[in-house]
Design an enzyme around this catalytic site. Structure first.
Site, PDB file in Angstrom:
ATOM      1  N   GLY A  81      26.642   2.339 -49.730  1.00 28.72           N
ATOM      2  CA  GLY A  81      27.229   2.620 -51.048  1.00 28.72           C
ATOM      3  C   GLY A  81      26.897   1.588 -52.114  1.00 28.72           C
ATOM      4  CE  LYS A  82      22.006  -1.672 -50.385  1.00 28.69           C
ATOM      5  NZ  LYS A  82      22.123  -0.709 -49.276  1.00 28.69           N
ATOM      6  N   GLY A  83      24.250   1.365 -54.147  1.00 29.72           N
ATOM      7  CA  GLY A  83      23.784   2.013 -55.374  1.00 29.72           C
ATOM      8  C   GLY A  83      24.941   2.662 -56.124  1.00 29.72           C
ATOM      9  NE  ARG A 109      15.972   7.698 -51.026  1.00 29.82           N
ATOM     10  CZ  ARG A 109      16.721   6.597 -51.081  1.00 29.82           C
ATOM     11  NH1 ARG A 109      17.511   6.370 -52.111  1.00 29.82           N
ATOM     12  NH2 ARG A 109      16.711   5.739 -50.091  1.00 29.82           N
ATOM     13  NE  ARG A 202      20.776   7.965 -49.515  1.00 34.05           N
ATOM     14  CZ  ARG A 202      20.470   6.673 -49.398  1.00 34.05           C
ATOM     15  NH1 ARG A 202      21.148   5.779 -50.088  1.00 34.05           N
ATOM     16  NH2 ARG A 202      19.517   6.267 -48.591  1.00 34.05           N
ATOM     17  NE  ARG A 213      15.871   4.464 -45.298  1.00 29.83           N
ATOM     18  CZ  ARG A 213      15.806   4.074 -46.571  1.00 29.83           C
ATOM     19  NH1 ARG A 213      16.895   3.814 -47.230  1.00 29.83           N
ATOM     20  NH2 ARG A 213      14.651   3.978 -47.198  1.00 29.83           N
ATOM     21  CG  ASP A 237      37.733   2.566 -45.233  1.00 26.57           C
ATOM     22  OD1 ASP A 237      37.344   3.746 -45.301  1.00 26.57           O
ATOM     23  OD2 ASP A 237      38.622   2.188 -44.456  1.00 26.57           O
TER      24      ASP A 237
END
Ligand code: ADP
Ligand code: 5GP
Length: 321
Positions: A81-83, A109, A202, A213, A237
């Protein structure tokens, strides 16, 4: 060997040696943002490069007034969830943060745009740029080459914004070892099962890439938690909760802040000038006999708090008058 980006061709210059490490060069006839440069002859960076290449090295670094805010390095396994968190931050505080656009050899992508999400590039070109010292860090991640160019980080700092880097743990380790002073944050998942679900939901990777990954994630989480690279570790979370915690770490949990820090400004240099050095001050005098008042046209630069330097900018120049 001359490293770093050189000043553009110019009419003339004045130079004065600051110390054993570097020479300050004042360029005539250039614009205010572009007139102070440093030629490093024996800084830590130059020493490292001499040792690595076995030849004589000097390095250019452009001078910039004022300080940039410490960049924020965000790391964590793919799909954590960094992006998503970075997008939330950039959306809520558009004038405060700027994203460091990395280079990668992986294919874009579906909705990704070149020069917005990444500089998508060929491996041979990127390898040459790495060899030429244009990258702050690089790493092979999930089979592709990724890296942060010095230009990407400096472009954000030049715009007066705080730079955010989304890089893997190996990259974070390299930045930690570099001259860039940053805040390091690791984002971890609540569990491997949840991470797998997010990656699958995703839907941007093939099954084989998802497996790769996930395999890498275990080692990344282990390193993230135990390597001592990171100043803070957050668990993503609940997204909203994690975002609030991230804001707290960055001092953004109070009333809506605005970016009050002005962009670093250049120096408006008179056309004819001379330069001298007294302790930590550089005196640039305008030669304008008709004014009869040399000090009126003088510029005094305080060099007591210089930071950074080659291969990036030299920051922290202050103007006294
Ligand atoms: P990364 O940039 O770390 O690879 P992304 O930001 O692309 O990860 O997030 C991966 C997927 O997980 C996205 O579909 C995103 O919407 C989703 N996601 C992010 N945070 C959470 C969360 N706390 N709970 C559930 N799903 C999340
Ligand atoms: P993705 O392919 O999902 O965009 O990114 C894969 C991984 O590469 C992520 O962990 C991301 O943080 C990392 N990454 C993205 N840009 C860089 C970079 O410039 N340097 C390094 N070292 N890792 C990066």
């Amino acid at each position: 060997m001359v490293l770093g980006t050189e000043p553009k061709p110019y009419e003339g210059h004045l130079a004065i040696r600051l110390n054993e490490d570097r020479i300050i060069i004042i360029i005539k006839g250039s614009n205010p943002d572009d007139c102070i440069w440093f030629l490093e002859v024996d800084t830590e960076y130059v020493k490292q490069q001499k040792k690595a290449s076995g030849t004589e090295v000097v390095a250019w670094s452009k001078g910039a007034r004022g300080d940039a805010e410490k960049p924020v390095v965000i790391s964590g396994p793919s799909g954590v969830g960094k992006g998503t968190l970075i997008n939330m931050l950039m959306k809520e505080f558009p004038s405060m943060f700027g994203f460091s656009i990395s280079h990668t050899t992986r294919a874009p992508r579906g909705t990704e745009k070149n020069e917005v999400h990444y500089h998508f590039t060929e491996r041979s070109i990127m390898e040459k740029d790495i060899k030429d010292g244009k990258f702050l860090e690089f790493a092979s991640v999930h089979g592709n080459l990724y890296g942060t160019s010095i230009k990407a980080v400096e472009a954000v700092a030049d715009s007066g914004k705080r730079c955010i880097l989304d890089i893997d743990v190996q990259g974070a380790k390299s930045v930690r070892a570099s001259s860039l002073d940053a805040v390091f944050i690791f984002i971890g998942p609540p569990s491997m099962r949840e991470l797998e679900e997010r990656l699958r939901l995703r839907g941007t990777e093939t099954e084989e890439q998802v497996q790769k990954r996930l395999r890498n994630a275990e080692a990344e989480i282990e390193q993230g938690k135990s390597s001592g690279i990171f100043d803070h570790i957050l668990c993503n979370d609940n997204l909203e909760k994690c975002y609030e915690n991230l804001k707290k770490l960055l001092g953004l949990d109070g009333s809506a802040p605005t970016n009050t820090k002005p962009s670093p400004k250049g120096i408006d240099l008179p056309p004819n000038h001379s330069v001298s050095k007294i302790d930590n001050k550089i005196l640039i005098k305008c030669e304008a006999p008709e004014s009869g008042n040399a000090t009126k046209n003088s510029i005094v630069l305080d060099i007591s708090s210089l930071k950074g330097g080659a291969p990036g900018r030299t920051r922290g120049l202050k103007r006294d008058s």
